[in-house]
Design an enzyme around this catalytic site. Structure first.
Site, PDB file in Angstrom:
ATOM      1  N   PRO A 284       5.286   1.021 -20.652  1.00  8.62           N
ATOM      2  CA  PRO A 284       6.660   1.454 -20.976  1.00  8.62           C
ATOM      3  C   PRO A 284       7.554   1.727 -19.779  1.00  8.62           C
ATOM      4  CG  PRO A 284       5.195   3.324 -21.125  1.00  8.62           C
ATOM      5  CD  PRO A 284       4.332   2.152 -20.710  1.00  8.62           C
ATOM      6  N   GLY A 285       7.177   1.265 -18.574  1.00 12.21           N
ATOM      7  CA  GLY A 285       8.105   1.289 -17.464  1.00 12.21           C
ATOM      8  C   GLY A 285       7.832   2.270 -16.341  1.00 12.21           C
ATOM      9  N   CYS A 403      -6.853   2.527 -17.444  1.00  8.97           N
ATOM     10  CA  CYS A 403      -7.077   3.955 -17.678  1.00  8.97           C
ATOM     11  C   CYS A 403      -8.293   4.126 -18.581  1.00  8.97           C
ATOM     12  CB  CYS A 403      -5.835   4.624 -18.279  1.00  8.97           C
ATOM     13  SG  CYS A 403      -5.197   3.853 -19.777  1.00  8.97           S
TER      14      CYS A 403
END
Length: 466
Positions: A284-285, A403
């Site tokens: 998401p950036g 992750c």
């Protein structure tokens, strides 16, 4: 980042919950019940739903709501073990609304010492009275929770079934306990699982392109945010409490919420000022805009992602932070990318993954994932890494990160890639690594764990093209 959270899909609404009423104690628990029902039965994500509900409450109630939701999800396995014995019936026979009310109540009795036992029981009974599906079960809720307030159910003997014991004690699915013991040993696995049940620190990244660190910190303080500690890099800050998304400093683009581990991954890529960078899974950036700040106004970042909704979120982040050196392109990195080969100085692959390193922020993932998921995701990750690497120029660098704590998604993917691509090698001397040199394990790789330094679980490797 987890596969599902990369897609940007939004779950359908959950069951009807009555509108909030005046009593703040009941209102907080009513909101927790609504969120938990949507997470458990509608496939929603707790952090997203919390983000939409927290502004409706005072600061103290925000903390309680967050603790109720994330804690009840994290400790669900332990709670259900007790509830089945207290209720004297299989939990599959208990209505989902009633079961969620019982979980919230028992969580308070077992893990929130500051809440009086009678308050935990009474508010649960009130919720049962309110909801149309549990109205007739308020006596059952009262009886079970009052029994729980008088006695705790003992854990099963460890000597009889160690994996079963650990699964209940630390509230993780059995298959995941078995994998973690395989990866870390019994003592290490217990450390990771214990950390998974704690609250994650609230990390933000300062936008140093909009001002100096001291100046931005002063503005955060004026907006009611308190700094708990400074991170390893000038832009990294750990807050005491939640960030204020209604603040002028947030609207002005002075900070972005981003875990410290995520910031370390962008720093590991270490792009030079003025470099050309590709982020091959940009939504998401957070990392995309971090890279945009690192390369400066004369640099360029191309953010690619297959999900259009996720790209729109990333674009809005870049606009709020005032980064004009970012271009976003919709493309699926698991297939051939619409880029010129060997044309980028640096490439980042923050691959979609199981998210096993983020169980503090997303405790629901432990109950959704299946034993075959790490291996399934590794095949997607290998394809993305191979496609992305084609665009690294000779002498350039690529960072692969997930992750996840699963070796199948981390070191195994990198080992397979290096075996197939002899023109790439691990970077044994990454530039500018003084701040994180202690985190580098095998040459060119970083493995972060929640029980060591409070980081999210991450694997990252920096490779260079010869």
């Amino acid at each position: 980042m987890t596969e599902e959270r990369k897609t940007g899909r939004h779950p359908p609404p959950g069951p009807h919950i009555p509108r909030e009423r005046a009593d703040p104690g009941v209102a907080v628990r009513r909101a927790a019940l609504e969120i938990l029902l949507r997470v458990e039965n509608g496939g929603a994500y707790a952090d997203v739903l919390l983000g939409s509900r927290l502004p409706q409450f005072a600061e103290a109630d925000r903390r309680l709501l967050t603790r109720l939701v994330l804690g009840t999800l994290a400790w669900r396995g332990r709670l259900d073990y007790e509830l089945e014995r207290l209720a004297r019936r299989p939990l599959g026979e208990v209505d989902p609304v009633v079961l969620e009310i019982l979980r919230i109540g028992l969580f308070q009795l077992r893990f929130l010492d500051r809440i009086p036992k009678h308050a935990a029981v009474d508010t649960a009974v009130t919720l049962a009275h309110e909801h149309r599906r549990s109205r007739g079960a308020h006596g059952f809720v009262n009886a079970v929770l009052r029994a729980a307030s008088r006695r705790a159910i003992a854990l099963p003997p460890r000597s009889r079934d160690e994996f079963g014991y650990l699964a209940i004690k630390w509230s993780h699915p059995r298959w995941l306990v078995e994998r973690m013991v395989e990866w870390f040993g019994a003592e290490g696995a217990e450390g990771v699982m214990a950390a998974n049940n704690e609250a994650a620190p609230t990390a933000i990244r300062l936008n140093l392109g909009r001002g100096g660190r001291d100046e931005i910190l002063a503005r955060l303080e004026r907006d009611g945010m308190e700094v708990a500690s400074l991170g390893r890099f000038p832009e990294t800050v750990i807050l005491k409490g939640a960030p204020r998304f209604d603040s002028e400093s947030f609207r002005a683009g002075l900070f972005h919420v981003q875990s410290e581990a995520s910031q370390i991954v962008a720093r590991l890529l270490a792009p030079a000022r003025g470099a050309t960078v590709a982020d091959c899974a940009a939504a998401p950036g957070g990392k995309t805009t971090h890279l945009a700040e690192l390369v400066g106004e004369r640099g360029r970042v191309v953010g690619l992602d297959r999900n259009l909704a996720g790209l729109r979120v990333a674009r809005s982040v870049a606009q709020r932070l005032a980064h004009s050196n970012v271009i976003f392109v919709q493309a699926d990195a698991s297939s051939e990318l619409p880029l010129r080969n060997q044309s980028f100085d640096s490439v980042l692959v923050d691959a979609p993954c199981t998210g096993l390193g983020t169980l503090r922020e997303h405790p629901e993932l432990r109950w959704r994932l299946r034993p075959e998921d790490p291996a399934r995701m590794s095949r997607v990750q290998a394809a993305i890494l191979s496609n992305a690497a084609a665009h690294v120029r000779p002498g350039g660098a690529i960072v692969y990160a997930v992750c996840s704590l699963a070796p199948e998604e981390g070191s195994a993917v990198v080992d397979g890639f290096l075996e197939r691509n002899r023109d790439f090698v691990l970077d044994t001397e990454p530039p500018g690594m003084a701040e994180i040199r202690d985190l580098i394990g095998l040459p060119g790789t970083i493995v972060l764990r929640p029980d060591r330094g409070g980081f999210d679980g991450f694997f990252a490797a920096r490779m260079v093209r010869r």
